[in-house]
Motif scaffolding. Sequence first.
Motif, PDB file in Angstrom:
ATOM      1  N   ARG A 148       0.923  -1.274  -0.178  1.00  0.00           N
ATOM      2  CA  ARG A 148      -0.019  -0.070   0.037  1.00  0.00           C
ATOM      3  C   ARG A 148       0.827   1.219  -0.218  1.00  0.00           C
ATOM      4  N   TYR A 150       4.072   1.925  -1.295  1.00  0.00           N
ATOM      5  CA  TYR A 150       4.428   1.959  -2.332  1.00  0.00           C
ATOM      6  C   TYR A 150       3.607   2.417  -3.595  1.00  0.00           C
ATOM      7  N   GLU A 151       2.604   1.747  -3.293  1.00  0.00           N
ATOM      8  CA  GLU A 151       1.217   2.391  -4.269  1.00  0.00           C
ATOM      9  C   GLU A 151       0.975   3.642  -4.133  1.00  0.00           C
ATOM     10  N   GLU A 152       1.003   4.176  -2.939  1.00  0.00           N
ATOM     11  CA  GLU A 152       0.642   5.720  -2.555  1.00  0.00           C
ATOM     12  C   GLU A 152       2.012   6.743  -2.998  1.00  0.00           C
ATOM     13  N   TYR A 154       4.447   5.849  -5.309  1.00  0.00           N
ATOM     14  CA  TYR A 154       4.579   6.137  -6.751  1.00  0.00           C
ATOM     15  C   TYR A 154       3.464   6.809  -7.400  1.00  0.00           C
ATOM     16  N   GLN A 155       2.427   7.069  -6.889  1.00  0.00           N
ATOM     17  CA  GLN A 155       1.284   7.714  -7.348  1.00  0.00           C
ATOM     18  C   GLN A 155       1.632   9.136  -7.127  1.00  0.00           C
ATOM     19  N   VAL A 156       2.008   9.623  -6.041  1.00  0.00           N
ATOM     20  CA  VAL A 156       2.780  10.938  -5.613  1.00  0.00           C
ATOM     21  C   VAL A 156       3.749  11.319  -6.512  1.00  0.00           C
ATOM     22  N   GLY A 158       4.486  10.238  -9.661  1.00  0.00           N
ATOM     23  CA  GLY A 158       4.003  10.031 -10.921  1.00  0.00           C
ATOM     24  C   GLY A 158       3.612  11.562 -11.242  1.00  0.00           C
ATOM     25  N   ARG A 159       2.957  12.404 -10.457  1.00  0.00           N
ATOM     26  CA  ARG A 159       2.412  13.591 -10.322  1.00  0.00           C
ATOM     27  C   ARG A 159       3.367  14.712 -10.744  1.00  0.00           C
ATOM     28  N   PRO A 161       6.556  14.898 -12.700  1.00  0.00           N
ATOM     29  CA  PRO A 161       6.923  13.625 -12.188  1.00  0.00           C
ATOM     30  C   PRO A 161       8.313  13.698 -11.613  1.00  0.00           C
TER      31      PRO A 161
END
Length: 298
Positions: A148, A150-152, A154-156, A158-159, A161
């Motif tokens: 969970r 690392y999902e969060e 990498y989402q941050v 990627g924005r 980037p």
Amino acid sequence: MDRRNLLPIGQFSQASGLSITALRHYDASGVLVPAFVDPVSGYRYFRRDQVRTAQSIRALRQLDIPVEEVGRLLDGGEEELVGALQAHLRAAERRLEVQRSMVHSLLGRLTEGAEMTHRVTVRQGAAERILVRGATLDNSRLDAFLRRAYEEIYQVAGRGPLTFTGPAFVRFHGVCDDENETLVEACLPFWEDGAQPTHLPEGMTVRELPETALACTEVEGAAASFPQILGAYDSVADWITEHGFAFAGPVRMVYRRWTGTPDAPDNRVEIAWPIDEPADDQAVSGGSGTDRDAVGRG
């Protein structure tokens, strides 16, 4: 009260396999209440159909399930009890796997003596700016948390980037196993001169890590999964101790190559422990990335 369908506590004890002391304890805790208590003598009597319940209680307690949990499971019905027993079996099998690995590790230490089992090197870790998501937990919740986190992260990232400057890693601030909780931090290093993260979710921060020397060893495949990986931590800790260095921060588990499956043969992780210089003249000389010729035992 018609007592023909009742058993006095002594006979009920024999039929159920529970001692009289245990039956009194289960009565006091509300787990197994007698059908009748003689108001004059105080003798307890149980219905004959309570024998099977008592036998179930005995079996559950032999599985080391707490008394309070036993009562809840018996009140919850057969489906809940079956689910709890299956979960207990999975947990027991996992504990056995961990214990088996620990025994093999200890036997290896005893039989191999001072032979090297993990090659320990020292490298210089650069100063880093990292995205961090932390939580205090034990090993049973570690994998789910890291997925969970690392999902969060990498989402941050990627924005942005963001430009990554190295592999993701985890920092352990203490012992994280099935019996101990500690602060665990999922970390991702990124370029401080490039795009910066914005709108961080609650619990995520940006941290600055200073330049530091790291005592390291790498493990691959099944050796990179729990509990086998504990031997690598022990090796690095032994090496640091034997060479007079000081522990200078939380140990890191660096994902050098990660498939997403904990025991995949292609996995490769590095155990890296920040260290300070020795306190005496027994320091082993060597510069950045120099291979030190002593290794701990895993």
